[in-house]
Write an enzyme that holds these catalytic residues in place. Structure first.
Site, short mmCIF file in Angstrom:
data_model
loop_
_atom_site.label_atom_id
_atom_site.label_comp_id
_atom_site.label_asym_id
_atom_site.label_seq_id
_atom_site.Cartn_x
_atom_site.Cartn_y
_atom_site.Cartn_z
N PHE B 271 0.82 -1.22 0.00
CA PHE B 271 0.00 0.00 0.00
C PHE B 271 0.84 1.26 0.00
O PHE B 271 0.34 2.34 0.32
CB PHE B 271 -0.97 0.00 1.19
N GLY B 499 0.85 -8.74 -3.92
CA GLY B 499 -0.32 -9.47 -3.46
C GLY B 499 -1.53 -9.11 -4.29
O GLY B 499 -2.64 -9.56 -4.07
N ARG B 661 -8.63 -0.81 -20.08
CA ARG B 661 -8.82 -2.25 -20.18
C ARG B 661 -8.57 -2.91 -18.82
O ARG B 661 -7.63 -2.57 -18.11
CB ARG B 661 -7.85 -2.80 -21.20
N LYS B 666 -10.64 -11.11 -12.36
CA LYS B 666 -10.78 -11.54 -10.97
C LYS B 666 -9.92 -10.69 -10.04
O LYS B 666 -10.38 -10.20 -9.01
CB LYS B 666 -10.31 -12.99 -10.85
N GLN B 671 -8.89 -5.92 -6.36
CA GLN B 671 -8.24 -4.63 -6.09
C GLN B 671 -9.25 -3.57 -5.71
O GLN B 671 -9.03 -2.79 -4.79
CB GLN B 671 -7.46 -4.17 -7.33
N GLY B 737 -4.97 -0.18 -9.11
CA GLY B 737 -4.68 -0.58 -7.74
C GLY B 737 -5.14 0.41 -6.69
O GLY B 737 -5.35 0.06 -5.54
N GLU B 738 -5.26 1.66 -7.09
CA GLU B 738 -5.51 2.69 -6.08
C GLU B 738 -6.88 3.34 -6.16
O GLU B 738 -7.40 3.84 -5.17
CB GLU B 738 -4.39 3.75 -6.15
#
Ligand SMILES: Cc1cc2nc3c(=O)[nH]c(=O)nc-3n(C[C@H](O)[C@H](O)[C@H](O)COP(=O)(O)OP(=O)(O)OC[C@H]3O[C@@H](n4cnc5c(N)ncnc54)[C@H](O)[C@@H]3O)c2cc1C
Ligand code: SF4
Lengths: 332, 771
Positions: B271, B499, B661, B666, B671, B737-738
């Site tokens: 993170f 992860g 995209r 999954k 995320q 991711g964020e």
């Protein structure tokens, strides 16, 4: 972590003679509190006596309908799930299940839970220079520090820590009796006298002597405890210590008149707080929200808050009202 | 795309969505890649995946630190005698005996290709204390227990000085940084003052507070340092940036770059807290050098609160002015944040939310940073965007209420087709569809806008929404591929899997780009020996490394073509390599006549080769200045609150994201879910509290620092809209991711207002604030 030796005791007398034999010895129950505190350097025993193999894990009925006895080494989860407890003292079962996590409850013993120490940050972390409980005379770091989780009842200027246990709150409401065995034999300590208010000696938390072993907890027969309830108010939905909690049982007569009441509060004081003023206020009154609020006001009249925890006063009142309302709703 | 209604709605009316389902489905299937299970899933659930401190190194000793419990001052004496004599102790390092670290690489902006240091100092090299919790000694011993015990025997004396611990105290030191990395953070467009003074406009001015938050990944940071002689160093380090660690350690110890190896095949969550090189990494290497044995340092959970960064607390004041029909005329976003006295970190709250979000003729963003004697903050999932969208999106909600306009309608009315500052169109932006699909899935149309109007039995029900946004970051990377004659391939890049599922996504991209079955690809990462991968930060990895895979696949096809055109037995014999490309999985052929083609395996076999290896070059990413690249989303959530004991329970979340995209359906969903979970924590429970006296954090473990438990998290319905953003990169992915954590805290705070009629402007919304 200080170097220490480790031995196992097979029975209670071996445990008691073991603790008398070497100074700075401590009993090891589930270790969920003691080991953490040893890692932090708060507890520094020279020897541990592992008592988890003592044959004190039973939950059994006392002869003559006198109540139920819980062995001191019974695991929190086993007691919570025991049918005698669930049927006769649901408040205690609920209190256990509200505490910690399943993994911790599987490890934690009843004796250890009685003696678990405060979660006051300043006590738990020796990086903080001030804590009268950890280091008598050093001052109280929480008083002027971050004190959101601290006490509002019965505290002193020397210490404003709370007792963090859920179980203890239920035991206080149920008038439990702690059975102990020491070098001079066995004795009984009523739960109300077991834990102490901080006064000027917050380092002495209970009236148990350092060489005494807790062998059992006796719950007296209280028929109306079959309808009892534990309310835990916390900062997230699960796995958090109580900011306020209420253990309560009500006996209602005709016309919803209250004939008997047991109330104890958690998260508010250095010991599980038996709310006798509130109880007295309830007797003979009609079970309704107004009565409950008056009782809560009476109990909290003496409460004092600090910079970050004053909200607990109103929260405790509301929690009493909610717990008693829940019990009343169950009755109708 | 179908039209979406916008503008003002009749008072009290909900907003009705309109995009036909069939149209939506087409768009989505073109955008979302197959739902693969994780390639490393089995390794993880069986415990076979080795995390950094789990590597077994012979003769490994353990390091344990001693920390200062004052926030500012000087060390006047250290008595380490007892510690030195304690059982098992190999070395006690203090500023009195620790060799000097050599140098730090020159600071670079952007992705920090040279490595990242947030705390810009070296440990144990002087007697200064800059923050509480600073490491002031290191004990190396044979076992971890011995090290811990000996550390407790080190006695440190200080001459304390008055620390600066708050914004108020550090007022005189406040700075207004011009730039954060390469990005301007003080923004001025149009006449904000005039609009804010215009009596005909409706105005909102409010201040929002967020506390310090700490990352708390499951895997704490940790390092094992192993020296071979005094010129070769290997680190098993939990990091988001193996190449950065390599460069910084090479400088710190004056080593040749290639003599420093960093190994990190798995990361148990980061993170942001593993992006920079923190003091424990340098200490592990120094401890190992001094003690002459490998040293393992596993940062304790307690020290993760001082030694690996945190999200700085923020104070943000939003001023909005809008016409009565909801058109924004001015947005002013003034944010104040903390940094430490030993590192400059800017949490760009305004630039990264207000600077991109809405169309408005006047926009001003002001950012002030206060250096204090607290450990150094760092990137934490959506640094800037996350607290910034919280404040902006709460203010928008307050404006919607003042205007009596539905919150979704208000956002649609101010939708920015163009970047509000750069004034170029956004590429592949589908935020309107995100609002629409989210509203539809959530049932937003049934919302009664009146606060306290919705109930579930005795519980108050609140519905809130907010916009999510996160920029599309691009960095540079290279990759290497080895194709074998049995049609399998290994692809390598010094990138990372935090992860997140990066192994799986890169395997999918490699499979597609190389034209080989998914099962035939082995993707390797997490080693500094591999070609350059940038920091796994800024949601850049999928796009950046994906682009490198795209490039190396092109090189591989070219190398195959070169073999084929020289081979008389090949259908491609004597043809021009420039005319040849991959035409089908496992085959290259003529671009304009695909009947002429050859299989990889055949080409290699006939050439007598078992394998073919190519590597791409690391080059600066191509910039497209004609478009703006940004990801978008919308969160809708429901809360239920007991009016008597008002702990907020989130009962439903719908999150619809537009991130170009979606490579791996999954892991992408995970995320977004993860971001939402973390956002629930931000909104309701998470706060690192400090002792006002010592400056030490008081909530330093997972019992006291409340991350959400399962019981705090409802079903989270995640959906994606949009199309691949090929203008951004050849993979079409903007990364995701964020973005999940942006906006969600505002959606929850807005729902809390809707439920209770109380606007809580300081997080977390614990029940004491609602009593
Ligand atoms: C993360 C976390 C969360 C938690 N959350 C909660 C919560 O929400 N609610 C709650 O109530 N509790 C909570 N707990 C505390 C937990 O209930 C206690 O740690 C546990 O009950 C202690 O029991 P134990 O057997 O492990 O005690 P130990 O750690 O073994 O011992 C504790 C103390 O009791 C002494 N002792 C143990 N048995 C005896 C005996 N028979 N006679 C004399 N002395 C004895 C030991 O010497 C030691 O001093 C939490 C703990 C953790 C770590
Ligand atoms: S409240 Fe009690 S335990 Fe906490 S710092 Fe003060 S004295 Fe120590």
């Amino acid at each position: 972590m200080n170097p220490f030796t480790y031995i196992k005791a097979r029975d209670a007398s071996q445990a008691v003679s073991g603790i008398a034999a070497k100074p700075q010895t401590k009993f090891l129950g589930g270790g969920t509190n003691l080991i953490d505190l040893m890692k932090m350097g708060v507890e520094t025993p020279a020897q541990l006596i592992d008592i988890t193999r003592l044959p004190l894990t039973q939950v059994e009925e006392l002869p003559g309908g006198k109540g139920v006895r819980i062995g001191a080494l019974a695991r929190n989860s086993d007691v919570a799930e025991h049918s005698l407890i669930q049927q006769r003292y649901p408040v205690l079962s609920q209190a256990f299940l509200a505490g910690a996590s399943p993994q911790l409850r599987n490890m934690a013993t009843v004796g250890g839970n009685l003696l678990q120490r405060t979660r006051c940050y300043y006590f738990y972390d020796p990086a903080f220079p001030k804590c009268n409980k950890r280091n008598p005379g050093s001052g109280c770091g929480a008083l002027e520090g971050y004190n959101r989780i601290h006490a509002i009842l019965g505290q002193s200027d020397q210490c404003i820590a709370t007792n963090p246990s859920d179980m203890n709150v239920a035991l206080a409401a149920l008038d439990a009796v702690v059975r102990v065995q020491g070098p001079k034999g066995e004795r009984e300590i009523p739960i109300a006298d077991f834990h102490r208010l901080p006064g000027s000696t917050p380092n002495i938390e209970t009236n148990l002597q350092p060489d005494e072993l807790i062998t059992a907890i006796d719950l007296p027969a209280i028929p109306f405890a079959a309808r009892s309830h534990y309310l835990k108010v916390r900062d997230r939905a699960s796995y958090a210590f109580a900011i306020v909690s209420v253990a309560a049982a009500l006996e209602l007569g005709a016309d919803r008149k209250i004939t008997a009441a047991r109330i104890a509060l958690g998260g508010v004081a250095h010991k599980p707080w038996r709310a006798q003023k509130a109880e007295k206020e309830l007797i003979g009154k009609t079970a309704d929200e107004k009565t409950f609020r008056a009782a809560a006001e009476a109990e909290l009249a003496a409460a004092k808050g600090y910079k970050h925890n004053s909200f607990k006063i109103e929260l405790a009142k509301r929690s009493i009202v909610r717990a008693l309302s829940t019990l009343t709703a169950m009755a109708s | 795309m179908a039209k979406i209604p916008s503008g003002k709605l009749p008072d009290g009316a909900g907003w009705q969505p309109a995009l036909p389902k069939a149209e939506r489905d087409t768009v989505m299937s073109a955008t979302i890649g197959p739902a693969r299970s994780r390639v490393d899933g089995r390794l993880k659930v069986t415990g076979a995946a080795k995390y950094s401190v789990e590597f077994e190194v012979p003769e490994c000793a353990y390091g344990w630190t001693v920390e200062s419990n004052i926030a500012k001052g000087k060390i006047t004496a250290i008595d380490a005698k007892a510690a030195q004599g304690a059982p098992g102790v190999l070395a006690v390092l203090t500023h009195l005996n620790t060799p000097k670290f050599k140098s730090a690489p020159k600071k670079e902006g952007g992705g920090g290709g040279s490595g990242i240091r947030n705390e810009e100092r070296f440990p144990l090299n002087d007697d200064e204390v800059h923050y509480a919790g600073q490491y002031v000694a290191l004990v190396v011993a044979k076992t971890i227990e011995q090290a811990r015990h000996a550390a407790s025997l080190v006695l440190v004396s200080y001459a304390p000085e008055e620390p600066l611990l708050t914004m108020e105290a550090a007022e005189h030191k406040a700075e207004k940084p011009k730039k954060n990395n390469d990005e301007h953070v003080q923004i001025k467009k149009g006449d904000v003052e005039a609009a804010l003074k215009d009596a005909s406009l409706v105005k909102i001015e409010q201040t929002y507070i967020t506390p310090t938050e700490t990352h708390n990944p499951i895997e704490m940071s940790g390092t094992i340092a192993v020296w071979e002689g005094d010129q070769k160093l290997t680190l098993y380090d939990a990091t988001q940036f193996v190449k950065g660690v390599q460069n910084i350690l090479a400088h710190a110890f004056g080593l040749e770059l290639e003599n420093v190896r960093i190994i990190c095949p798995f990361v148990g969550g980061a993170f942001g807290c593993k992006g920079a090189v923190w003091m424990h990494v340098l200490l592990a290497a120094m401890g190992a050098k001094v003690a002459g044995v490998p040293v393992k340092m596993h940062v304790t959970r307690r020290n993760m609160f001082v030694g690996a960064g945190h999200r700085t607390p923020t104070r943000q004041t939003l001023s909005l002015a809008a016409t009565r029909d909801g058109k924004l005329q001015a947005i002013q976003h003034v944010s104040e944040t903390l940094t430490s006295t030993v590192g400059q970190f800017t949490e760009s709250c305004g630039a990264r939310s207000t600077g991109v979000m809405y169309e408005s003729p006047a926009i001003r963003v002001e950012e002030t940073v206060f250096p204090v004697n607290v450990s150094t903050p760092t990137f934490m999932r959506a640094p800037g965007e996350c607290p910034g969208t919280y404040a902006l999106e709460c203010a928008l909600d307050e404006l919607a209420i003042a205007l009596k306009i539905d919150p979704v309608a208000l956002r649609l009315a101010n939708h920015a087709d163009n970047h509000p500052i750069k004034n170029v169109p956004f590429s592949a932006k589908h935020l309107k569809e995100a609002y629409q699909l989210g509203a539809e899935k959530f049932g937003w149309a049934k919302r009664n806008p009146e606060p306290r109007s919705m109930r579930d039995g005795d519980l108050l029900v609140g519905w809130g929404m907010a916009t999510a946004t996160y920029p599309a970051h691009k960095m540079s990377a290279a990759a290497k591929v080895q194709l074998r004659a049995n049609n399998t391939a290994t692809v390598q890049c010094a990138t990372h899997d935090l992860g997140t599922g990066a192994y799986t996504a890169f395997t999918q991209i490699s499979s597609e780009q190389l034209g080989l079955p998914f099962e035939n690809i082995t993707f390797e990462l997490g080693k500094s020996d591999f070609p350059f991968g940038p920091v796994a930060g800024g949601s850049n990895s999928t796009g950046t490394v994906g682009t490198a895979i795209h490039e190396v696949a092109g090189l591989l096809h070219k190398a195959l073509a070169e073999l084929a055109v020289k081979d008389s037995k090949s259908p491609l014999f004597n043809l021009k390599t420039d005319d040849i490309a991959m035409v089908a999985p496992g085959r290259i052929g003529l671009k304009n006549d695909t009947t002429k083609s050859d299989a990889y395996a055949d080409i290699l076999k006939r050439a007598g080769k078992d394998s073919l290896e190519v590597q791409s070059e690391q080059k600066p990413p191509e910039e497209n200045k004609k478009l703006a690249f940004q990801s978008w989303g919308a969160h809708f959530c429901e809360v239920k609150i007991d009016p008597l004991l008002p702990r907020v329970q989130v009962t439903r979340v719908v999150s619809v994201m537009n991130c170009g995209r979606i490579v791996s359906a999954k892991t992408a969903r995970s995320q977004i879910m993860g971001g939402v979970v973390m956002g629930i924590g931000m909104a309701l429970t998470e706060e690192t509290s400090y002792d006002p006296g010592t400056g030490l954090p008081v909530t330093r473990n997972l019992a006291d620092y409340h991350v959400p438990t399962n019981a705090d998290v409802p079903e989270i319905d995640v959906a994606f809209v949009g199309e691949p953003d090929f203008a951004f990169n050849p993979i079409g992915a903007r990364g995701m991711g964020e973005i999940g954590i942006t906006g969600i805290a505002a959606a929850i705070a807005n729902a809390v207002y809707h439920a209770t009629g109380k606007r809580i402007r300081d997080l977390p919304i614990t029940q004491d604030k609602l009593i």
